[in-house]
Design a protein around this motif. Structure first.
Motif, PDB file in Angstrom:
ATOM      1  N   SER A  27     -19.597  44.507   4.216  1.00  0.00           N
ATOM      2  CA  SER A  27     -20.442  43.683   5.434  1.00  0.00           C
ATOM      3  C   SER A  27     -21.098  44.504   6.156  1.00  0.00           C
ATOM      4  CB  SER A  27     -19.593  42.631   5.947  1.00  0.00           C
ATOM      5  OG  SER A  27     -18.479  43.307   6.780  1.00  0.00           O
ATOM      6  N   ASP A  28     -20.810  45.948   6.168  1.00  0.00           N
ATOM      7  CA  ASP A  28     -21.398  46.769   6.981  1.00  0.00           C
ATOM      8  C   ASP A  28     -22.877  47.285   6.453  1.00  0.00           C
ATOM      9  OD1 ASP A  28     -21.070  48.866   9.211  1.00  0.00           O
ATOM     10  OD2 ASP A  28     -21.376  50.249   7.532  1.00  0.00           O
ATOM     11  N   TRP A  29     -23.668  47.588   7.375  1.00  0.00           N
ATOM     12  CA  TRP A  29     -25.001  47.876   7.069  1.00  0.00           C
ATOM     13  C   TRP A  29     -25.268  49.109   6.333  1.00  0.00           C
ATOM     14  CZ3 TRP A  29     -28.229  52.092   8.324  1.00  0.00           C
ATOM     15  CH2 TRP A  29     -27.518  52.913   9.284  1.00  0.00           C
ATOM     16  N   ALA A  62     -13.759  44.700   1.359  1.00  0.00           N
ATOM     17  CA  ALA A  62     -14.574  43.408   2.025  1.00  0.00           C
ATOM     18  C   ALA A  62     -15.178  43.654   3.267  1.00  0.00           C
ATOM     19  CB  ALA A  62     -13.480  42.300   1.829  1.00  0.00           C
ATOM     20  N   LYS A  63     -14.474  44.331   3.954  1.00  0.00           N
ATOM     21  CA  LYS A  63     -14.934  44.634   5.440  1.00  0.00           C
ATOM     22  C   LYS A  63     -16.081  45.415   5.266  1.00  0.00           C
ATOM     23  CE  LYS A  63     -11.330  43.774   8.778  1.00  0.00           C
ATOM     24  NZ  LYS A  63     -10.497  44.318   9.705  1.00  0.00           N
ATOM     25  N   ALA A  96     -25.145  43.553  10.525  1.00  0.00           N
ATOM     26  CA  ALA A  96     -24.029  43.719  10.997  1.00  0.00           C
ATOM     27  C   ALA A  96     -23.465  45.252  11.069  1.00  0.00           C
ATOM     28  CB  ALA A  96     -23.159  43.012   9.952  1.00  0.00           C
ATOM     29  N   ARG A 150     -22.079  49.322   2.786  1.00  0.00           N
ATOM     30  CA  ARG A 150     -22.150  48.279   1.663  1.00  0.00           C
ATOM     31  C   ARG A 150     -22.936  48.937   0.747  1.00  0.00           C
ATOM     32  NH1 ARG A 150     -26.702  44.803   2.154  1.00  0.00           N
ATOM     33  NH2 ARG A 150     -27.900  45.139   4.073  1.00  0.00           N
TER      34      ARG A 150
END
Length: 334
Positions: free
Chosen positions: A269-271, A265-266, A133, A274
């Protein structure tokens, strides 16, 4: 001559384009016509496509194209094909997956025994990272160039021949390229970029090098014993990036950003983001430590996060950021 030897002999005689009569086969193997008919029937039962034509000029022959000449591949050619197969396996669903595995096994079997153990476990030295993602990035797409190709070819040659490689590596955090002497262990493909994984001789530790930043690579005459316990899979799932960020934190200044729990939280989820360090605050906010203080990284990130995000460090970027945001706000008030 036993029936198996005779059957193989019949196959060899039928590989030509000319028809071979049953009488010719009978005389060649000194058996009766009935025996030849039984031998042909057995071969047909095994699925071997033998064509038969009647008449005075009739006879038997193998269907054209049934037996293909052997294909001799060098270890480099086979490694290239195995890399391509690894790329295909990175796709979630592929056609003829069982046939792909069988073809890979045949490729490895065609190699000299000295390199079969290495390439029979291609997924141990060639890693393909599935596209993760990406909620916020311009991406890492780069067009391959001659240096990039040379780096990959030289590194794979060293890996296949268990020889060290020497090259210069361009690190954006340093003004000048640095020379490296490396024992090649594996290669990793992630988001359109190739990474070279090996043991740095000087640092005596595993390191990762971006192929597009490698220059002047050469395969040395020094051989090394490959590490049998190494697997490129330990770097998949973004593990290589997490390790790199921890190292960058010790080598370069870091930015500190305060965000809301929703924003955190957003980003988790990032490659890329995170793998930063997230520290929850007592007031419900989250502090993000990011080993990058460039405007090109921080300003777009803060703009995207919007209200609830604050750049704490570096402090000297707060005023330029505020001016940029004010200019953006003014344009929207007009």
């Amino acid at each position: 001559m036993n029936p198996i030897e005779r059957a193989l002999g019949i196959l060899l005689l039928l590989t030509g384009e000319k028809l071979v009569t049953a009488t010719t086969l009978s005389e060649r193997f000194e058996v009766s016509l009935r025996t030849i008919y039984r031998d042909v029937d057995r071969l047909l039962a095994l699925g071997i496509p033998i064509e038969a034509e009647r008449g005075a000029e009739g006879g038997y022959r193998l269907k054209k194209g049934f037996l293909q000449p052997p294909v001799a591949l060098t270890r480099r050619e086979t490694a290239a094909l195995l890399t391509a197969l690894a790329l295909v396996r990175g796709i979630r669903t592929i056609p003829l997956v069982e046939e792909l595995a069988a073809a890979e096994s045949k490729l490895v079997a065609s190699l000299p025994k000295s390199v079969q153990p290495l390439l029979s476990e291609a997924d141990r030295i060639i890693g393909i990272e599935p596209v993760p993602a990406d909620i916020f990035h311009a991406g890492t797409h780069l067009e391959p160039n001659a240096d990039w190709q040379s780096a990959l070819d030289g590194f794979m040659t060293g890996l296949l021949e268990s020889r060290r490689v020497r090259f210069d590596h361009l690190n954006p955090a340093r003004p000048q390229p640095r020379a490296h002497d490396v024992e090649p262990y594996g290669v990793l493909f992630d988001r359109d970029l190739w990474y070279l994984v090996g043991r740095s001789v000087d640092a005596d530790s595993l390191k990762i090098y971006r192929a597009d930043r490698v220059r002047n690579i050469e395969v040395s005459g020094f051989r090394f014993q490959p590490e049998k316990t190494f697997s490129i899979r330990q770097f998949l799932g973004g593990a290589w990036l997490s390790q790199a960020m921890r190292r960058w934190e010790t080598e370069r200044p870091s930015a500190l950003i305060r965000v809301t729990a929703h924003h955190a939280a957003k980003l988790m989820s990032d490659w890329y983001y995170r793998h930063a360090v997230f520290t929850p605050g007592s007031d419900g906010s989250v502090l993000i430590n990011l080993p990058d203080v460039s405007r090109s990284r921080l300003f777009p990130l803060i703009r995207w996060l919007g209200p609830g995000a604050e750049l704490i460090e570096p402090a000297d970027l707060r005023e330029p950021l505020a001016a940029e945001l004010e200019e953006l706000a003014s344009a929207h008030r007009a």
